[in-house]
Design an enzyme around this catalytic site. Structure first.
Site, short mmCIF file in Angstrom:
data_model
loop_
_atom_site.label_atom_id
_atom_site.label_comp_id
_atom_site.label_asym_id
_atom_site.label_seq_id
_atom_site.Cartn_x
_atom_site.Cartn_y
_atom_site.Cartn_z
CG ASP A 32 -0.21 0.00 2.53
OD1 ASP A 32 1.01 -0.26 2.54
OD2 ASP A 32 -0.85 0.26 3.56
CD GLU A 33 4.91 2.23 2.97
OE1 GLU A 33 5.30 3.42 3.11
OE2 GLU A 33 4.98 1.39 3.88
#
Length: 426
Positions: free
Chosen positions: A121-122
């Site tokens: 998620d990053e």
């Protein structure tokens, strides 16, 4: 998962100076919880935790509404429900998380090929080459947020700075659903009031060493006499911390050039163990095996991950992206132990524990890094590799492993070790 609940959120004015800030850190907001709420819009504003309601289950992650009640990752679910009786508990859906992660990462790569994925998620983006076509870093950041929202229904936060280190801090300060630019000229002023744990690589043990000599902020570290820092944390870490505290971080965004893989080992115990010392010994042995295989493959890991499974089969996984990739067992062990300590599992019987190196890089040269805090350990472990190659894997081991009643350190007597070399799934 951050404990930040959004009440101290900072965002940039439209005229923020982004002329010398080509690095973006994009982080999805409470990703697991947000994905799980996509099919239940009526619950979008409720406090939510991902996990199971069963007996000794723990919180995997929580949304911002839940964090305002004090609900955080690794907290026993029973405690979370005490803090927030209206908490909505949703079972995890990893297939959905992988699906939406793939969409988000494709959006990033539509903006620039210079994408360094940090996890599901990053990611870091270097938009230096995209400015002529897509606009300023701020414009690109706003466009990323718009496309993510339009294509997934999810929110993300963008931190923009001159360096990776500061961009990552900025995204944390801008959460949720924000964009924060730290102009290059304001980098040092932005960093100085922050607590020492904001510095990349400062875990609980390093923070304790620094606080022991009255260093509590980034400014304290930046201004500290070099000899004082060296006595507290050693020369390599002292140099690293002062460079970061003064806003200096020469690391570049490094996109993956091939399918990433992970190398991991885990042990399932015949009888669950709760003794913290025994757990640390297992972590050390597993870290040693992971590091040895990394070195044999001429690879280094950018991320260290752990997995812990309890008697009730509740399983927790955590990972940490390192400032520099490593194939040193001592570094892998220290990061893994720090991750396990953060779970606060004292007294809970552990059925399985695992250590894994992820985001592997080939032929990493530590001399090219910003710093090399593990030079002494690297030399020692290289010598151990030579001895093992000549006399066998059991010829030499850490003294901490000697109280295992086993003929060889590679297979614990009370468990089953599993090896992993597998595709790294974003």
């Amino acid at each position: 998962m951050s404990k930040q609940d959004g009440r101290e959120r900072l965002v940039s004015a439209a005229n923020a100076d982004d002329s010398e800030t080509p690095i973006l850190h994009v982080d999805m907001d409470s990703f697991f919880a947000s994905v799980s709420l996509l099919d239940r819009p009526e619950d979008a504003h409720r406090p939510v935790a991902i996990g199971h309601r069963s007996g000794r289950s723990v919180v995997s992650t929580a949304n911002y509404a839940a964090r305002r009640y004090g609900v955080n990752a690794a907290m026993p679910m029973a405690r979370a429900l005490q803090l927030c009786p209206s908490l909505l508990v949703i079972e995890p859906d990893f297939a959905a998380y992988r699906h939406y992660s793939g969409i988000v990462m494709n959006i990033f790569r539509e903006m620039t090929p210079m994408v360094e994925v940090l996890g599901i998620d990053e990611a870091f983006l270097d938009v230096s080459g995209a400015r002529r076509l897509l606009g300023s870093p701020s414009q690109i950041g706003h466009e990323i947020r718009r496309r993510v929202r339009e294509q997934t229904g999810l929110a993300c936060t963008v931190g923009i700075a001159a360096t990776k280190f500061v961009a990552k801090i900025a995204s944390g300060k801008g959460k949720p659903d924000g964009l924060l630019v730290i102009p290059k000229a304001q980098t040092v002023a932005f960093l100085r009031p922050l607590p020492i744990h904001a510095l990349w690589g400062v875990g609980a043990k390093t923070a304790e060493s620094l606080e022991r000599i009255a260093l509590r902020t980034v400014a304290d570290v930046a201004d500290a006499p070099e000899r004082l820092l060296v006595r507290a944390v050693g020369p390599a870490t002292a140099l690293k911390l002062q460079l970061l505290a003064r806003g200096q971080d020469a690391r570049r965004v490094e996109p993956a050039v091939a399918a990433e893989k992970s190398i991991g080992h885990e042990v399932t115990f015949e009888h669950s163990i709760a003794d913290p010392r025994a757990i640390r010994r297992e972590l050390l042995g597993l870290s040693d095996r992971v590091a040895a295989r990394l070195r044999a493959a001429d690879m280094s890991a950018k991320t260290v991950a752990i997995k812990v499974r309890f008697d009730d089969f509740t399983t927790l996984s955590r990972s940490r992206t390192l400032a520099e990739p490593t194939h040193v067992a001592r570094r892998i062990f220290e990061e893994a132990a720090d991750l396990v300590d953060a779970l606060e599992i004292a007294g809970r019987p552990v059925r399985l524990i695992g250590v894994r190196g992820e985001q592997l890089q080939t032929g990493t040269d530590p001399r090219a890094a910003l710093w090399d805090p593990d030079e002494d350990w690297r030399e020692a472990e290289s010598a151990i590799d030579t001895l093992r190659a000549r006399f066998g894997a059991g010829a030499i081991m850490s003294a901490a492993l000697l109280d295992r009643a086993a003929p060889a350190p590679s297979v614990p007597p009370h468990g089953i070790v599993r090896d992993h070399i597998e595709p790294y799934d974003h």
